[in-house]
Design a protein around this motif. Structure first.
Motif, short mmCIF file in Angstrom:
data_model
loop_
_atom_site.label_atom_id
_atom_site.label_comp_id
_atom_site.label_asym_id
_atom_site.label_seq_id
_atom_site.Cartn_x
_atom_site.Cartn_y
_atom_site.Cartn_z
N ASP A 142 -6.90 -5.95 13.02
CA ASP A 142 -5.88 -4.83 12.33
C ASP A 142 -5.40 -5.19 10.88
O ASP A 142 -5.22 -4.38 10.21
CB ASP A 142 -4.49 -5.02 13.34
CG ASP A 142 -3.78 -6.27 13.47
OD1 ASP A 142 -4.67 -7.13 13.77
OD2 ASP A 142 -2.74 -6.24 13.50
N GLN A 147 -8.34 -4.38 8.77
CA GLN A 147 -8.46 -2.83 8.91
C GLN A 147 -7.63 -2.02 7.73
O GLN A 147 -7.90 -1.21 7.14
CB GLN A 147 -8.03 -2.32 10.40
CG GLN A 147 -8.40 -0.94 10.40
CD GLN A 147 -9.69 -0.37 10.34
OE1 GLN A 147 -10.58 -1.44 10.66
NE2 GLN A 147 -10.20 0.66 9.65
N THR A 148 -6.58 -2.88 7.41
CA THR A 148 -5.65 -2.36 6.27
C THR A 148 -6.43 -2.01 4.93
O THR A 148 -6.47 -1.41 4.30
CB THR A 148 -4.42 -3.00 6.03
OG1 THR A 148 -4.71 -4.44 5.49
CG2 THR A 148 -3.52 -3.17 7.17
N ASN A 198 0.56 -1.18 -0.18
CA ASN A 198 0.05 0.15 0.20
C ASN A 198 0.97 1.39 0.01
O ASN A 198 0.59 2.22 -0.73
CB ASN A 198 -0.97 0.02 1.18
CG ASN A 198 -2.28 -0.85 1.25
OD1 ASN A 198 -2.44 -1.27 -0.12
ND2 ASN A 198 -2.71 -1.26 2.27
N ALA A 248 -11.62 3.13 2.39
CA ALA A 248 -12.20 4.48 2.54
C ALA A 248 -11.47 5.55 1.87
O ALA A 248 -11.91 6.54 1.70
CB ALA A 248 -12.13 4.58 3.98
N THR A 249 -10.00 5.17 1.74
CA THR A 249 -9.23 6.33 1.06
C THR A 249 -9.56 6.37 -0.39
O THR A 249 -9.67 7.58 -0.87
CB THR A 249 -7.74 5.79 1.31
OG1 THR A 249 -7.38 5.82 2.52
CG2 THR A 249 -7.03 6.95 0.55
N ASP A 284 -9.37 0.64 5.38
CA ASP A 284 -8.73 1.96 5.39
C ASP A 284 -8.41 2.28 3.76
O ASP A 284 -8.61 3.43 3.39
CB ASP A 284 -7.37 2.11 5.96
CG ASP A 284 -7.57 2.01 7.44
OD1 ASP A 284 -8.75 2.27 7.97
OD2 ASP A 284 -6.65 1.66 8.30
#
Length: 212
Positions: free
Chosen positions: A144, A147-148, A92, A154-155, A151
């Protein structure tokens, strides 16, 4: 011809630790569990006796560093989750464009799974580990890692590159699609699967509602 027990007898016995080297024994046990998971293609049938034999120690020696066999496996799986999370995060971070970053992270996920099939299967296929083990506990919860992906989706949405209004739900859809694609490739290797990077990108574009 060797007898049924001769393989165990022929396995080298681990040398006794010197004072202060208990940490080495703990790591040897984790390394043995990792080797078995990779060789067997998962942790489903792992037993305490098998683990001790692989490490070249007596079974009771495991309890000096771990509560039980499940504790060993949970520790190993958490290490695998760390490896997976770090691979996704690095992929990422290498891309400035949010959509490219999302695709790169998902590509890292599928590569990890196909490069380390035993480790990948063990992460999501915990079952009772055999007659020598205590009842298996659930897979360690590692939100977690997931969650990557949330995120990253969402970005993309914040940049106007995804039509999603529910990043969590659409990230879950991407994960389900990737997981299914990976397991099918591992289970049916003879099928004429499309090129993996192209196929992965198509799955992510559709399920992540990427707009361009």
């Amino acid at each position: 011809m060797p007898t049924p027990d001769s393989s165990a007898a022929e396995r080298p016995t681990r040398s006794r630790n010197r004072r202060g080297e208990g940490g080495r024994l703990r790591q040897d046990i984790l390394d043995a569990a990792t080797a078995l998971i990779e060789r067997e293609g998962g942790a489903t049938n792992l037993s305490l006796r098998q683990l001790a034999r692989e490490a070249g120690i007596s079974a009771p020696s495991v309890y000096a560093h771990f509560t039980d066999l499940d504790d060993v496996v949970d520790t190993v799986l958490n290490g695998f989750f760390d490896q997976l999370r770090d691979a996704i995060a690095a992929a990422n971070a290498a891309e400035a464009d949010p959509v490219a970053a999302l695709h790169a992270g998902c590509g890292a996920y599928t590569r990890f799974a196909l490069d380390h099939p035993g480790r990948y299967r063990a992460l999501f296929d915990r079952r009772p580990t055999g007659p020598d083990a205590t009842p298996s506990r659930p897979v360690p919860v590692r939100t977690d890692v997931f969650q990557t992906l949330v995120d990253a989706v969402a970005t993309c949405a914040a940049a106007g590159r995804s039509a999603t209004t529910e990043p969590f739900a659409d990230a879950a859809a991407i994960w389900a699609a990737l997981h299914g694609a990976v397991l099918l490739r591992l289970s049916v290797p003879g099928f004429p699967w499309p090129d993996l990077p192209v196929f992965t990108e198509a799955l992510v574009t559709r399920t992540g509602l990427i707009t361009d």
